[in-house]
Design a protein around this motif. Structure first.
Motif, PDB file in Angstrom:
ATOM      1  N   THR A  67      49.295   6.062  -5.164  1.00  0.00           N
ATOM      2  CA  THR A  67      47.979   6.641  -4.911  1.00  0.00           C
ATOM      3  C   THR A  67      47.590   6.469  -3.449  1.00  0.00           C
ATOM      4  O   THR A  67      48.048   5.543  -2.773  1.00  0.00           O
ATOM      5  CB  THR A  67      46.889   6.005  -5.789  1.00  0.00           C
ATOM      6  N   MET A  68      46.746   7.369  -2.959  1.00  0.00           N
ATOM      7  CA  MET A  68      46.178   7.292  -1.614  1.00  0.00           C
ATOM      8  C   MET A  68      44.671   7.435  -1.714  1.00  0.00           C
ATOM      9  O   MET A  68      44.166   8.090  -2.639  1.00  0.00           O
ATOM     10  CB  MET A  68      46.764   8.381  -0.706  1.00  0.00           C
ATOM     11  N   GLY A  69      43.936   6.832  -0.783  1.00  0.00           N
ATOM     12  CA  GLY A  69      42.487   6.879  -0.825  1.00  0.00           C
ATOM     13  C   GLY A  69      41.885   7.181   0.533  1.00  0.00           C
ATOM     14  O   GLY A  69      42.487   6.911   1.578  1.00  0.00           O
ATOM     15  N   MET A  70      40.673   7.718   0.519  1.00  0.00           N
ATOM     16  CA  MET A  70      39.996   8.101   1.755  1.00  0.00           C
ATOM     17  C   MET A  70      38.483   8.043   1.546  1.00  0.00           C
ATOM     18  O   MET A  70      37.976   8.446   0.493  1.00  0.00           O
ATOM     19  CB  MET A  70      40.419   9.524   2.142  1.00  0.00           C
ATOM     20  N   ARG A 100      31.665  10.511   0.553  1.00  0.00           N
ATOM     21  CA  ARG A 100      32.652  10.797  -0.475  1.00  0.00           C
ATOM     22  C   ARG A 100      33.754   9.740  -0.466  1.00  0.00           C
ATOM     23  O   ARG A 100      34.206   9.322   0.603  1.00  0.00           O
ATOM     24  CB  ARG A 100      33.281  12.180  -0.265  1.00  0.00           C
ATOM     25  N   ASN A 101      34.143   9.330  -1.646  1.00  0.00           N
ATOM     26  CA  ASN A 101      35.334   8.507  -1.819  1.00  0.00           C
ATOM     27  C   ASN A 101      36.333   9.338  -2.614  1.00  0.00           C
ATOM     28  O   ASN A 101      36.009   9.828  -3.703  1.00  0.00           O
ATOM     29  CB  ASN A 101      35.021   7.209  -2.559  1.00  0.00           C
ATOM     30  N   PHE A 102      37.537   9.495  -2.073  1.00  0.00           N
ATOM     31  CA  PHE A 102      38.511  10.400  -2.677  1.00  0.00           C
ATOM     32  C   PHE A 102      39.826   9.668  -2.863  1.00  0.00           C
ATOM     33  O   PHE A 102      40.317   9.000  -1.944  1.00  0.00           O
ATOM     34  CB  PHE A 102      38.713  11.610  -1.771  1.00  0.00           C
ATOM     35  N   ALA A 112      40.502  12.231  -7.750  1.00  0.00           N
ATOM     36  CA  ALA A 112      39.203  11.825  -8.290  1.00  0.00           C
ATOM     37  C   ALA A 112      38.254  11.625  -7.108  1.00  0.00           C
ATOM     38  O   ALA A 112      38.664  11.110  -6.059  1.00  0.00           O
ATOM     39  CB  ALA A 112      39.312  10.546  -9.109  1.00  0.00           C
ATOM     40  N   GLN A 113      36.987  12.021  -7.283  1.00  0.00           N
ATOM     41  CA  GLN A 113      36.056  12.002  -6.165  1.00  0.00           C
ATOM     42  C   GLN A 113      34.687  11.492  -6.579  1.00  0.00           C
ATOM     43  O   GLN A 113      34.121  11.935  -7.580  1.00  0.00           O
ATOM     44  CB  GLN A 113      35.910  13.414  -5.588  1.00  0.00           C
ATOM     45  N   VAL A 114      34.158  10.555  -5.800  1.00  0.00           N
ATOM     46  CA  VAL A 114      32.755  10.165  -5.865  1.00  0.00           C
ATOM     47  C   VAL A 114      32.048  10.897  -4.735  1.00  0.00           C
ATOM     48  O   VAL A 114      32.483  10.831  -3.576  1.00  0.00           O
ATOM     49  CB  VAL A 114      32.583   8.650  -5.712  1.00  0.00           C
ATOM     50  N   ASP A 115      30.968  11.597  -5.032  1.00  0.00           N
ATOM     51  CA  ASP A 115      30.274  12.419  -4.047  1.00  0.00           C
ATOM     52  C   ASP A 115      28.781  12.085  -4.091  1.00  0.00           C
ATOM     53  O   ASP A 115      28.122  12.324  -5.102  1.00  0.00           O
ATOM     54  CB  ASP A 115      30.500  13.897  -4.371  1.00  0.00           C
ATOM     55  N   GLN A 127      15.524  13.457  -1.611  1.00  0.00           N
ATOM     56  CA  GLN A 127      16.150  13.707  -2.909  1.00  0.00           C
ATOM     57  C   GLN A 127      17.663  13.577  -2.759  1.00  0.00           C
ATOM     58  O   GLN A 127      18.227  13.898  -1.707  1.00  0.00           O
ATOM     59  CB  GLN A 127      15.804  15.103  -3.428  1.00  0.00           C
ATOM     60  N   GLY A 128      18.308  13.085  -3.812  1.00  0.00           N
ATOM     61  CA  GLY A 128      19.747  12.879  -3.723  1.00  0.00           C
ATOM     62  C   GLY A 128      20.445  13.101  -5.045  1.00  0.00           C
ATOM     63  O   GLY A 128      19.827  13.303  -6.094  1.00  0.00           O
ATOM     64  N   SER A 129      21.766  13.037  -4.977  1.00  0.00           N
ATOM     65  CA  SER A 129      22.595  13.149  -6.176  1.00  0.00           C
ATOM     66  C   SER A 129      23.863  12.335  -5.973  1.00  0.00           C
ATOM     67  O   SER A 129      24.301  12.111  -4.840  1.00  0.00           O
ATOM     68  CB  SER A 129      22.951  14.608  -6.480  1.00  0.00           C
ATOM     69  N   ALA A 130      24.454  11.886  -7.076  1.00  0.00           N
ATOM     70  CA  ALA A 130      25.731  11.182  -7.057  1.00  0.00           C
ATOM     71  C   ALA A 130      26.548  11.685  -8.235  1.00  0.00           C
ATOM     72  O   ALA A 130      26.043  11.757  -9.363  1.00  0.00           O
ATOM     73  CB  ALA A 130      25.529   9.674  -7.156  1.00  0.00           C
ATOM     74  N   SER A 131      27.798  12.051  -7.975  1.00  0.00           N
ATOM     75  CA  SER A 131      28.632  12.603  -9.039  1.00  0.00           C
ATOM     76  C   SER A 131      30.034  12.027  -8.975  1.00  0.00           C
ATOM     77  O   SER A 131      30.480  11.523  -7.938  1.00  0.00           O
ATOM     78  CB  SER A 131      28.694  14.133  -8.949  1.00  0.00           C
ATOM     79  N   TYR A 132      30.732  12.115 -10.105  1.00  0.00           N
ATOM     80  CA  TYR A 132      32.132  11.712 -10.203  1.00  0.00           C
ATOM     81  C   TYR A 132      32.888  12.857 -10.840  1.00  0.00           C
ATOM     82  O   TYR A 132      32.483  13.373 -11.898  1.00  0.00           O
ATOM     83  CB  TYR A 132      32.286  10.445 -11.047  1.00  0.00           C
ATOM     84  N   SER A 133      33.983  13.288 -10.214  1.00  0.00           N
ATOM     85  CA  SER A 133      34.710  14.441 -10.720  1.00  0.00           C
ATOM     86  C   SER A 133      36.210  14.268 -10.557  1.00  0.00           C
ATOM     87  O   SER A 133      36.679  13.459  -9.738  1.00  0.00           O
ATOM     88  CB  SER A 133      34.254  15.721 -10.005  1.00  0.00           C
ATOM     89  N   PHE A 134      36.954  15.031 -11.345  1.00  0.00           N
ATOM     90  CA  PHE A 134      38.415  15.075 -11.267  1.00  0.00           C
ATOM     91  C   PHE A 134      38.839  16.426 -10.714  1.00  0.00           C
ATOM     92  O   PHE A 134      38.234  17.457 -11.015  1.00  0.00           O
ATOM     93  CB  PHE A 134      39.044  14.865 -12.643  1.00  0.00           C
ATOM     94  N   ILE A 135      39.915  16.430  -9.928  1.00  0.00           N
ATOM     95  CA  ILE A 135      40.486  17.642  -9.358  1.00  0.00           C
ATOM     96  C   ILE A 135      41.971  17.655  -9.692  1.00  0.00           C
ATOM     97  O   ILE A 135      42.658  16.640  -9.523  1.00  0.00           O
ATOM     98  CB  ILE A 135      40.294  17.695  -7.834  1.00  0.00           C
TER      99      ILE A 135
END
Length: 267
Positions: A67-70, A100-102, A112-115, A127-135
């Motif tokens: 795995t790699m992270g950024m 973003r954490n990717f 996988a991404q935290v945005d 105002q803000g938002s935080a999401s977690y998603s798969f690509i």
């Protein structure tokens, strides 16, 4: 109500310096900058209709060989009143922040991404938002690459209550407004080895929360919205490119959407 949060350019420069001075994972080879799943240390500067954007991306050691992270930090809308075009810069403080954490699994092409997004200049304050998603990368089809995405998120920020007359009144607190889903894809069409096009539609909808949030989560009564992003990119050399972005939705046509030109460099 307008939030008056400001961030000086010196503070931005200090934050960038701290980020760059921390442990940076050396790249074994130059990465394909057109690949949405590519992980590399980078910097970008954008000129937009709302001011200047600054982007810093740093790779890190995930502790795994597969795995790699950024981490990526973006500061948007710097000096918008002075530098933006079409008079869209609200003021000379920043417009928004994005983190973003990717991570990507090299064995199956899954990311996988935290945005996290935080906006300061909207009509309802901060105002803000935080999401977690798969690509997921799909097999290449000729010049076309597709990367479907799906995830869940939470909306938060300054709280507003309705008074007896039905008018919104700001409250001295932050609330979690509700949750939402996001589904879409990143699409890439390779024109030449230096030029490529992207189309990245994202469909978002409210899931839970107050009735007001679920009905108006994205500025429209349905509580759902289709976001469009189109990009034209040119690779100057293996380490740098220039990209033109256009973002719009059903509330804003292409002409009245957000536009920017961005230069990116891979370290």
């Amino acid at each position: 109500m307008k939030n008056t949060t400001t961030l000086s350019l010196s503070a931005i420069a200090t934050s960038v310096a701290v980020l760059l001075s921390s442990n940076v994972l050396a790249e074994d080879e130059i990465q394909d900058m057109s690949d949405p799943l590519a992980v590399f240390t980078q910097a970008g500067l954008g000129y937009t209709d709302k001011g200047l954007n600054l982007k810093i991306g740093q790779t890190y050691d995930t502790g795994s060989d597969i795995t790699m992270g950024m981490n990526i930090i973006e500061v948007k809308g710097i000096a918008g009143e002075a530098m933006g075009w079409n008079g869209r810069g609200a003021d000379d403080s920043i417009d928004s922040l994005r983190y973003r954490n990717f991570t990507v699994d090299l064995t199956n092409g899954r990311g996988a991404q935290v945005d996290v997004n935080l906006g300061f200049d909207g009509p309802r304050g901060t105002q803000g938002s935080a999401s977690y998603s798969f690509i997921q990368a799909l097999p290449k089809m000729g010049p076309v690459n597709l990367y479907p995405l799906a995830g869940m998120g939470v909306a938060f920020g300054d709280s507003f209550d309705t008074d007896n007359a039905g008018a919104l009144q700001a409250q001295d607190r932050w609330d979690i407004h509700g949750t939402f889903y996001v589904a879409g894809l990143y699409g890439k069409v390779e024109i030449t080895d230096k030029i490529w096009l992207n189309y990245n539609p994202m469909y978002m909808g409210s899931v839970s929360g107050s009735d007001a949030y679920k009905a108006n989560a994205f500025g429209i009564e349905s509580g759902k919205i289709l976001l469009h992003e189109a990009v034209v990119s040119y690779q100057i050399n293996p380490r740098s490119n220039v990209r033109y972005y256009a973002n719009w939705n059903e509330n804003n046509r292409f002409e009245t959407g957000d536009h920017r030109i961005e230069y990116n460099y891979q370290f």
